[in-house]
Scaffold this motif. Structure first.
Motif, PDB file in Angstrom:
ATOM      1  N   TRP A  87      62.158 103.126  59.804  1.00  0.00           N
ATOM      2  CA  TRP A  87      63.488 103.064  59.191  1.00  0.00           C
ATOM      3  C   TRP A  87      63.665 101.694  58.559  1.00  0.00           C
ATOM      4  O   TRP A  87      62.954 100.747  58.864  1.00  0.00           O
ATOM      5  CB  TRP A  87      64.577 103.308  60.238  1.00  0.00           C
ATOM      6  CG  TRP A  87      64.805 102.110  61.133  1.00  0.00           C
ATOM      7  CD1 TRP A  87      64.036 101.716  62.188  1.00  0.00           C
ATOM      8  CD2 TRP A  87      65.836 101.139  61.012  1.00  0.00           C
ATOM      9  NE1 TRP A  87      64.518 100.566  62.740  1.00  0.00           N
ATOM     10  CE2 TRP A  87      65.636 100.183  62.040  1.00  0.00           C
ATOM     11  CE3 TRP A  87      66.914 100.976  60.154  1.00  0.00           C
ATOM     12  CZ2 TRP A  87      66.472  99.092  62.232  1.00  0.00           C
ATOM     13  CZ3 TRP A  87      67.760  99.883  60.341  1.00  0.00           C
ATOM     14  CH2 TRP A  87      67.523  98.954  61.369  1.00  0.00           C
ATOM     15  N   THR A  88      64.644 101.603  57.679  1.00  0.00           N
ATOM     16  CA  THR A  88      64.959 100.306  57.091  1.00  0.00           C
ATOM     17  C   THR A  88      66.434 100.253  56.748  1.00  0.00           C
ATOM     18  O   THR A  88      67.124 101.283  56.724  1.00  0.00           O
ATOM     19  CB  THR A  88      64.117 100.042  55.833  1.00  0.00           C
ATOM     20  OG1 THR A  88      64.292  98.678  55.433  1.00  0.00           O
ATOM     21  CG2 THR A  88      64.528 100.947  54.680  1.00  0.00           C
ATOM     22  N   ASN A  89      66.925  99.047  56.528  1.00  0.00           N
ATOM     23  CA  ASN A  89      68.330  98.842  56.198  1.00  0.00           C
ATOM     24  C   ASN A  89      68.432  97.597  55.323  1.00  0.00           C
ATOM     25  O   ASN A  89      68.916  96.559  55.752  1.00  0.00           O
ATOM     26  CB  ASN A  89      69.171  98.704  57.466  1.00  0.00           C
ATOM     27  CG  ASN A  89      70.663  98.702  57.179  1.00  0.00           C
ATOM     28  OD1 ASN A  89      71.088  98.920  56.049  1.00  0.00           O
ATOM     29  ND2 ASN A  89      71.459  98.452  58.190  1.00  0.00           N
ATOM     30  N   ASP A  90      67.935  97.705  54.107  1.00  0.00           N
ATOM     31  CA  ASP A  90      68.003  96.573  53.181  1.00  0.00           C
ATOM     32  C   ASP A  90      69.421  96.467  52.620  1.00  0.00           C
ATOM     33  O   ASP A  90      70.087  97.500  52.413  1.00  0.00           O
ATOM     34  CB  ASP A  90      67.016  96.773  52.025  1.00  0.00           C
ATOM     35  CG  ASP A  90      65.577  96.796  52.513  1.00  0.00           C
ATOM     36  OD1 ASP A  90      64.740  97.366  51.794  1.00  0.00           O
ATOM     37  OD2 ASP A  90      65.298  96.269  53.584  1.00  0.00           O
ATOM     38  N   PRO A  91      69.909  95.242  52.351  1.00  0.00           N
ATOM     39  CA  PRO A  91      69.198  93.966  52.479  1.00  0.00           C
ATOM     40  C   PRO A  91      69.339  93.309  53.837  1.00  0.00           C
ATOM     41  O   PRO A  91      68.845  92.179  54.026  1.00  0.00           O
ATOM     42  CB  PRO A  91      69.867  93.126  51.400  1.00  0.00           C
ATOM     43  CG  PRO A  91      71.276  93.595  51.396  1.00  0.00           C
ATOM     44  CD  PRO A  91      71.221  95.080  51.682  1.00  0.00           C
ATOM     45  N   GLY A  93      75.667 105.191  70.029  1.00  0.00           N
ATOM     46  CA  GLY A  93      75.285 103.804  70.269  1.00  0.00           C
ATOM     47  C   GLY A  93      73.977 103.462  69.602  1.00  0.00           C
ATOM     48  O   GLY A  93      73.810 102.389  69.039  1.00  0.00           O
ATOM     49  N   CYS A  94      73.019 104.405  69.647  1.00  0.00           N
ATOM     50  CA  CYS A  94      71.735 104.159  69.011  1.00  0.00           C
ATOM     51  C   CYS A  94      71.885 104.037  67.496  1.00  0.00           C
ATOM     52  O   CYS A  94      71.151 103.310  66.851  1.00  0.00           O
ATOM     53  CB  CYS A  94      70.757 105.286  69.352  1.00  0.00           C
ATOM     54  SG  CYS A  94      70.267 105.325  71.084  1.00  0.00           S
ATOM     55  N   ALA A  95      72.821 104.790  66.955  1.00  0.00           N
ATOM     56  CA  ALA A  95      73.004 104.751  65.506  1.00  0.00           C
ATOM     57  C   ALA A  95      73.712 103.485  65.060  1.00  0.00           C
ATOM     58  O   ALA A  95      73.609 103.087  63.915  1.00  0.00           O
ATOM     59  CB  ALA A  95      73.791 105.981  65.054  1.00  0.00           C
ATOM     60  N   SER A  96      74.464 102.819  65.975  1.00  0.00           N
ATOM     61  CA  SER A  96      75.254 101.669  65.577  1.00  0.00           C
ATOM     62  C   SER A  96      74.535 100.347  65.800  1.00  0.00           C
ATOM     63  O   SER A  96      74.913  99.347  65.223  1.00  0.00           O
ATOM     64  CB  SER A  96      76.593 101.667  66.336  1.00  0.00           C
ATOM     65  OG  SER A  96      76.360 101.581  67.736  1.00  0.00           O
ATOM     66  N   VAL A  97      73.530 100.335  66.668  1.00  0.00           N
ATOM     67  CA  VAL A  97      72.807  99.095  66.950  1.00  0.00           C
ATOM     68  C   VAL A  97      71.302  99.369  66.922  1.00  0.00           C
ATOM     69  O   VAL A  97      70.827 100.295  67.568  1.00  0.00           O
ATOM     70  CB  VAL A  97      73.197  98.503  68.321  1.00  0.00           C
ATOM     71  CG1 VAL A  97      72.383  97.249  68.592  1.00  0.00           C
ATOM     72  CG2 VAL A  97      74.679  98.207  68.382  1.00  0.00           C
ATOM     73  N   PRO A 109      72.961 105.954  60.486  1.00  0.00           N
ATOM     74  CA  PRO A 109      71.513 106.051  60.356  1.00  0.00           C
ATOM     75  C   PRO A 109      71.056 105.476  59.028  1.00  0.00           C
ATOM     76  O   PRO A 109      71.617 105.782  57.986  1.00  0.00           O
ATOM     77  CB  PRO A 109      71.252 107.568  60.435  1.00  0.00           C
ATOM     78  CG  PRO A 109      72.449 108.131  61.116  1.00  0.00           C
ATOM     79  CD  PRO A 109      73.609 107.264  60.700  1.00  0.00           C
ATOM     80  N   ALA A 110      70.063 104.591  59.076  1.00  0.00           N
ATOM     81  CA  ALA A 110      69.579 103.951  57.859  1.00  0.00           C
ATOM     82  C   ALA A 110      68.827 104.945  57.002  1.00  0.00           C
ATOM     83  O   ALA A 110      68.064 105.773  57.496  1.00  0.00           O
ATOM     84  CB  ALA A 110      68.668 102.774  58.211  1.00  0.00           C
ATOM     85  N   GLU A 111      69.029 104.869  55.716  1.00  0.00           N
ATOM     86  CA  GLU A 111      68.329 105.738  54.780  1.00  0.00           C
ATOM     87  C   GLU A 111      67.047 105.064  54.317  1.00  0.00           C
ATOM     88  O   GLU A 111      67.010 103.845  54.138  1.00  0.00           O
ATOM     89  CB  GLU A 111      69.213 106.022  53.559  1.00  0.00           C
ATOM     90  CG  GLU A 111      70.469 106.823  53.896  1.00  0.00           C
ATOM     91  CD  GLU A 111      70.148 108.217  54.385  1.00  0.00           C
ATOM     92  OE1 GLU A 111      69.100 108.746  53.982  1.00  0.00           O
ATOM     93  OE2 GLU A 111      70.933 108.769  55.174  1.00  0.00           O
ATOM     94  N   PRO A 112      65.972 105.827  54.103  1.00  0.00           N
ATOM     95  CA  PRO A 112      64.747 105.228  53.576  1.00  0.00           C
ATOM     96  C   PRO A 112      65.017 104.575  52.236  1.00  0.00           C
ATOM     97  O   PRO A 112      65.677 105.152  51.382  1.00  0.00           O
ATOM     98  CB  PRO A 112      63.791 106.423  53.438  1.00  0.00           C
ATOM     99  CG  PRO A 112      64.342 107.457  54.365  1.00  0.00           C
ATOM    100  CD  PRO A 112      65.827 107.265  54.361  1.00  0.00           C
ATOM    101  N   ALA A 113      64.517 103.369  52.083  1.00  0.00           N
ATOM    102  CA  ALA A 113      64.709 102.635  50.837  1.00  0.00           C
ATOM    103  C   ALA A 113      63.449 102.733  49.999  1.00  0.00           C
ATOM    104  O   ALA A 113      62.359 102.414  50.464  1.00  0.00           O
ATOM    105  CB  ALA A 113      65.038 101.169  51.117  1.00  0.00           C
ATOM    106  N   THR A 114      63.570 103.165  48.776  1.00  0.00           N
ATOM    107  CA  THR A 114      62.431 103.269  47.880  1.00  0.00           C
ATOM    108  C   THR A 114      62.397 102.047  46.977  1.00  0.00           C
ATOM    109  O   THR A 114      63.334 101.815  46.219  1.00  0.00           O
ATOM    110  CB  THR A 114      62.529 104.516  47.005  1.00  0.00           C
ATOM    111  OG1 THR A 114      62.599 105.661  47.860  1.00  0.00           O
ATOM    112  CG2 THR A 114      61.316 104.632  46.094  1.00  0.00           C
ATOM    113  N   PRO A 115      61.354 101.211  47.055  1.00  0.00           N
ATOM    114  CA  PRO A 115      61.286 100.042  46.194  1.00  0.00           C
ATOM    115  C   PRO A 115      61.303 100.417  44.732  1.00  0.00           C
ATOM    116  O   PRO A 115      60.851 101.495  44.338  1.00  0.00           O
ATOM    117  CB  PRO A 115      59.939  99.401  46.614  1.00  0.00           C
ATOM    118  CG  PRO A 115      59.667  99.944  47.974  1.00  0.00           C
ATOM    119  CD  PRO A 115      60.245 101.325  47.987  1.00  0.00           C
TER     120      PRO A 115
END
Length: 224
Positions: free
Chosen positions: A171-175, A21-25, A208-214
């Motif tokens: 964590w991040t989840n772009d866009p 549940g934590c991974a989905s929301v 799980p969101a992967e780190p996004a590298t700009p």
């Protein structure tokens, strides 16, 4: 013994369900600042999107930001009409990747610290910095995401609406994050609570969101 194993299995399954549940929301907390002199939705409720030269030059990357902003503007009743818009809208977005800024890490024995990212908005400038010794017990990286929206009356060129939203997390989840931030920044339009407020938005994620590298480093845009 069988009873103990059965209870243990239920506990493990319960923990697995909780983790799933934590991974989905996720909950995205946005720090929002809004200022408005509008008393009602403009008539007709149309706008012209004005892109800055730097945004036009980075068209492939900025196209996604533009589309997300347009979706959020539509949710509050504004429709894009670049030929006869009642309002002129400027948007901005920032992405930074940074370490903890606390004195315990910055300049101390527990580096490293770096700050780099990608920005779209007013102003221009580029910079990257590295500092401190490399250690495995450094704090987790923070992902800084921010958006801004400025509206002017087409007829008078007077600024009638200014808003921004900022989110920072490990964590991040772009866009998707930028879409949430534009929604948060425009919440309450056309007469939101003035000043600063916090908005929490649930965000469904597939895993799980992967780190996004700009892609490139950038200094934050100047305020209008």
């Amino acid at each position: 013994m069988a009873t103990i194993r059965w209870k243990l299995s239920l506990t493990v399954l319960g923990c697995a369900a909780l983790l799933a549940g934590c991974a989905s929301v996720r909950e995205v907390q946005s720090d929002v600042q809004s200022y408005s002199s509008l008393s009602a939705l403009p008539q007709p409720p149309t706008y012209r999107l004005e892109l800055l030269p730097s945004q036009q030059a980075q068209a492939p990357q900025f196209a996604t930001i533009e589309a997300l902003a347009q979706q959020s503007l539509a949710k509050v009743g504004l429709q894009r009409d670049d030929s006869q818009g009642t309002l002129v809208v400027q948007i901005g977005a920032q992405a930074r990747y940074t370490r903890d800024n606390s004195p315990y890490y910055y300049g101390g024995p527990y580096g490293p610290r770096w700050n780099w990212g990608l920005g779209f908005g007013r102003g221009a400038g580029w910079g990257m910095g590295f500092g401190g010794p490399w250690m495995f017990d450094a704090p987790p990286p923070l992902h800084y995401r921010a958006v801004s929206v400025v509206m002017r009356e087409q007829r008078t060129q007077r600024i009638v609406y200014e808003t921004s939203a900022v989110h920072e997390d490990v964590w991040t989840n772009d866009p998707a994050i930028f879409g949430v931030l534009f929604d948060a920044a425009l919440s309450g339009f056309p007469h939101p609570p003035q000043g600063t407020r916090k908005i929490r938005t649930p965000l469904a994620v597939s895993g799980p969101a992967e780190p996004a590298t700009p892609a490139v480093p950038s200094a934050p845009p100047a305020k209008p």
